[in-house]
Scaffold this motif. Structure first.
Motif, short mmCIF file in Angstrom:
data_model
loop_
_atom_site.label_atom_id
_atom_site.label_comp_id
_atom_site.label_asym_id
_atom_site.label_seq_id
_atom_site.Cartn_x
_atom_site.Cartn_y
_atom_site.Cartn_z
N UNK A 1 -8.73 -4.19 16.62
CA UNK A 1 -8.18 -2.84 16.79
C UNK A 1 -8.88 -1.74 15.99
N UNK A 2 -9.99 -2.04 15.35
CA UNK A 2 -10.74 -1.08 14.54
C UNK A 2 -9.91 -0.45 13.42
N UNK A 3 -8.87 -1.15 12.97
CA UNK A 3 -8.07 -0.67 11.85
C UNK A 3 -7.97 -1.76 10.81
N UNK A 4 -8.23 -1.38 9.58
CA UNK A 4 -8.17 -2.32 8.47
C UNK A 4 -6.86 -2.13 7.73
N UNK A 5 -6.02 -3.17 7.76
CA UNK A 5 -4.73 -3.09 7.07
C UNK A 5 -4.98 -2.78 5.60
N UNK A 6 -4.06 -2.02 4.99
CA UNK A 6 -4.29 -1.59 3.62
C UNK A 6 -2.99 -1.29 2.90
N UNK A 7 -3.13 -1.20 1.59
CA UNK A 7 -2.02 -0.81 0.72
C UNK A 7 -2.57 0.24 -0.24
#
Length: 175
Positions: free
Chosen positions: A64-70
């Motif tokens: 999805x071209x999105x990098x999960x992050x916090x």
């Protein structure tokens, strides 16, 4: 039978301990947080109030071209005396006014590291099929508002929330 249960219990405990062994700790003067070895701590700060950005493994963006992050933002309340509930209401009002298609999914009281806090889950469509889902922990301490945010695509949220929760729950404020 007792031996089997004891052996099984020991396997679970050792697995849990081993899983946490390969984690890193990001420590600052007033907080600390743990994160998995395959996540990275980035110096990117898209906002001046952002303290850190933890990014999931690059593989997370293949679909999805999105990098999960916090990330953590800290807002100086400049002498305002706000309760956590009041701060959350202001934050949610800003979200819904700035992102009209946002949906507040839940807003619950919790404790994190012994502090009263709120956990808010919300989502929004940012166009081009990019629906993001957020889990935020908001708390007030020593005149500052702390907002710890896990961000994911809605389609991969369930896949990443378990590790996201482990990271969020490891957050500690200096006392």
């Amino acid at each position: 039978m007792k031996i089997k249960i004891t052996t099984l219990l020991l396997c679970f405990v050792s697995t849990a301990l081993f899983a946490q062994k390969d984690w890193k700790t990001l420590e600052k003067d007033n907080y600390a947080i743990n994160y998995p070895e395959d996540w990275i701590s980035s110096d990117q700060k898209p906002q001046p109030t952002m303290q850190f950005l933890l990014l999931s493994d690059e593989k997370s963006q293949e679909k999805d071209q999105f990098r999960e992050n916090i990330n953590l933002t800290i807002e100086d309340l400049r002498g305002q005396t706000l309760s956590t509930e009041e701060y959350v209401k202001i934050s949610l009002d800003q979200i819904t006014s700035q992102i009209p298609n946002s949906k507040i999914i839940s807003n619950d009281a919790i404790k994190i590291d012994g502090f009263e806090a709120r956990v808010v889950i919300w989502s929004a469509d940012f166009g081009n099929g990019m629906i993001l889902k957020f889990k935020q922990i908001l708390l007030i301490n020593s005149g500052n508002a702390y907002v710890l945010t896990f961000s994911s695509t809605a389609s991969e949220y369930d896949q990443y929330i378990e590790i996201g929760d482990k990271i969020l729950n490891s957050f500690k404020l200096a006392k």
